[in-house]
Design a protein around this motif. Structure first.
Motif, PDB file in Angstrom:
ATOM      1  N   ARG A  78      -8.151  -1.672   3.342  1.00  0.00           N
ATOM      2  CA  ARG A  78      -6.792  -2.255   3.943  1.00  0.00           C
ATOM      3  C   ARG A  78      -6.671  -2.022   5.511  1.00  0.00           C
ATOM      4  O   ARG A  78      -6.656  -2.817   6.260  1.00  0.00           O
ATOM      5  CB  ARG A  78      -5.557  -1.969   3.020  1.00  0.00           C
ATOM      6  N   VAL A  79      -6.676  -0.510   5.807  1.00  0.00           N
ATOM      7  CA  VAL A  79      -6.589  -0.212   7.004  1.00  0.00           C
ATOM      8  C   VAL A  79      -7.699  -0.774   7.834  1.00  0.00           C
ATOM      9  O   VAL A  79      -7.496  -1.029   8.995  1.00  0.00           O
ATOM     10  CB  VAL A  79      -6.583   1.232   7.080  1.00  0.00           C
ATOM     11  N   ALA A  90       0.661   0.284   9.572  1.00  0.00           N
ATOM     12  CA  ALA A  90      -0.465  -1.019   9.507  1.00  0.00           C
ATOM     13  C   ALA A  90       0.269  -2.240   9.802  1.00  0.00           C
ATOM     14  O   ALA A  90      -0.218  -2.906  10.928  1.00  0.00           O
ATOM     15  CB  ALA A  90      -1.087  -0.962   8.511  1.00  0.00           C
ATOM     16  N   GLY A 102       0.806  -1.385   0.065  1.00  0.00           N
ATOM     17  CA  GLY A 102       0.057  -0.051   0.108  1.00  0.00           C
ATOM     18  C   GLY A 102       0.850   1.223  -0.130  1.00  0.00           C
ATOM     19  O   GLY A 102       1.914   1.272  -0.585  1.00  0.00           O
ATOM     20  N   ASN A 111      -1.649   3.455   7.015  1.00  0.00           N
ATOM     21  CA  ASN A 111      -1.218   2.613   6.102  1.00  0.00           C
ATOM     22  C   ASN A 111       0.113   2.575   6.334  1.00  0.00           C
ATOM     23  O   ASN A 111       1.061   1.500   6.011  1.00  0.00           O
ATOM     24  CB  ASN A 111      -1.402   3.118   4.441  1.00  0.00           C
ATOM     25  N   ASP A 119      -7.284   1.388  -0.424  1.00  0.00           N
ATOM     26  CA  ASP A 119      -6.545   1.976   0.912  1.00  0.00           C
ATOM     27  C   ASP A 119      -7.227   1.955   2.235  1.00  0.00           C
ATOM     28  O   ASP A 119      -6.869   1.413   3.308  1.00  0.00           O
ATOM     29  CB  ASP A 119      -5.693   3.102   0.787  1.00  0.00           C
TER      30      ASP A 119
END
Length: 439
Positions: free
Chosen positions: A30-31, A301, A2, A298, A27
């Protein structure tokens, strides 16, 4: 992995410089997915005054249904497939692709392993590996299974992406069909060991959905969500599959280890659901304040994920060290303390992330380095060693380090030192192969 996030002014600059073409919703997913996993682990920990760690879902079985919302690892792997497709197309050489994808994964992982390995050695030399400390030595490495699965996804992206480009949904169907065949052989015919093949079939099928998204081929997300939810419901209601979508202590069948067809259906409904929310999610992620927070998150993470159990155990260890009597898990007092424990865990995780986040930042390329002639075979060997090392360590843990405690990884006994050695060698091989040679 990312965005190469940084904090403070740099994060704001990076957020402001993000091109309009970037899919910010990915994104955000993902977080958010990693955040839900961390929160779920903190909530499920049922620690008692004697230092034992149980599972809240075993204490209150009725709560197992919430795993149908909180077990969001399929979303992370789906997003990984999307990102890997784009990354490989921009960097097609195998060794260079591996190094670029794994820098922000393996570097913080190896630092985590080194720190906890040293702590484990000291703790056991002092004979202090009883109670919560002993549990911690076994527990903190368990989430590394996720790193191992992700390594396999990265390693297999090039051939699976080629299959996707040729067959589209057919490539996904082949992997899903493999998962069906495995479960039939497992449950209908009792074939031993075949279940472990679903670590590949189930998770790679979810990963393949990310390729389909990258090429705009998920056109009926509502049907995908409804079909997945219906399939999972029927399998749990009529088949040998448990209700919980996470592993439970002492259960004969787990949907997670090894993964089952029910977990694949669960993944389908989650992917369909997040795709249905794509419009409002993208508008939310496009807000300047939200996007800045996503960029910052990100950037840390993976570090936060690696250290979140350390933080949780640190909170409980501090309470026990000061002779604070912990309430009975799932009691009214226990629930009342949940916000405080989560807040304390979040603060300690943030401190650990601040201490170790620099290892998550990508290393600058060596001057004059080129990927021309880079070693694909060396990279393949490296990621294979790293994969087995990380998976082995997730199984054996750091408990019993001095006694040579081992665990079985695909019919081979693996000790913690051997697993660490494999992971370290694999990482170094990938780094060497991906740098290429000076020009």
């Amino acid at each position: 992995m990312g965005i190469s996030g940084v904090s403070g002014t740099s994060a704001r600059e990076l957020a402001a410089a993000t091109p309009a073409t970037r899919d910010r919703y990915v994104d955000l997913l993902r977080v958010a997915s990693l955040g839900v996993v961390v929160l779920g682990h903190w909530l499920m920990a049922a620690v008692t005054t004697d230092g034992s760690v149980g599972n809240l879902l075993a204490v209150v079985p009725g709560l197992q249904v919430v795993t149908w919302a909180l077990q969001v690892m399929p979303v992370f792997f789906f997003v990984g497939g999307f990102s890997h497709a784009l990354a490989h197309r921009s960097r097609p050489r195998y060794a260079a692709f591996l190094r670029a994808r794994l820098q922000r994964l393996l570097r913080p992982t190896m630092v985590f392993v080194a720190v906890w390995g040293a702590v484990a050695l000291v703790v056991q030399l002092l004979g202090a590996d009883e109670g919560l400390a002993g549990v911690a030595l076994r527990l903190v490495t368990q989430p590394l299974w996720f790193i191992g699965v992700y390594l396999a996804m990265v390693a297999l992206t090039p051939p699976l992406l080629r299959l996707h480009e040729r067959w589209g949904w057919g490539a996904f169907a082949a992997l899903a069909g493999g998962a069906v065949a495995v479960d039939v052989l497992r449950f209908a015919f009792g074939v031993p060991f075949v279940a472990f093949l679903n670590f590949a079939f189930v998770w790679l099928a979810v990963h393949q959905l990310g390729f389909l998204r990258a090429d705009g081929m998920i056109r009926l997300p509502g049907a995908l969500a409804a079909g997945g939810l219906l399939g999972a419901g029927l399998l749990v209601a009529l088949g040998p599959y448990p209700l919980s979508m996470v592993g439970m202590p002492g259960e004969k069948v787990s949907n997670m280890a090894p993964p089952t067809l029910a977990l694949l259906c669960h993944g389908l409904w989650l992917v369909g659901a997040v795709e249905l929310l794509r419009g409002p999610g993208a508008r939310f992620a496009a807000r300047a304040g939200v996007w800045h927070k996503v960029v910052v998150a990100n950037g840390i993470a993976m570090t936060a994920f690696l250290w979140h159990l350390t933080a949780m155990l640190g909170v409980y260890g501090t309470l026990l060290a000061f002779d604070v009597r912990l309430p009975e898990p799932a009691s009214a007092a226990w629930w009342a303390q949940v916000p405080l424990r989560i807040a304390a865990g979040a603060v300690l995780t943030a401190l650990l992330a601040a201490a170790f986040r620099r290892f998550e930042q990508p290393a600058a390329p060596a001057p004059g380095a080129s990927t021309v002639g880079a070693g694909g075979p060396l990279a393949a060997l490296g990621i294979t060693l790293a994969l087995f090392g990380v998976l082995g360590l997730s199984m054996v843990g750091f408990g019993g380090l001095l006694e040579g405690r081992s665990a079985t990884l695909i019919a081979v006994e693996v000790t913690a030192p051997a697993a660490v050695a494999m992971a370290l060698a694999g990482w170094l091989f990938v780094e060497r192969a991906g740098r290429g040679r000076a020009t």
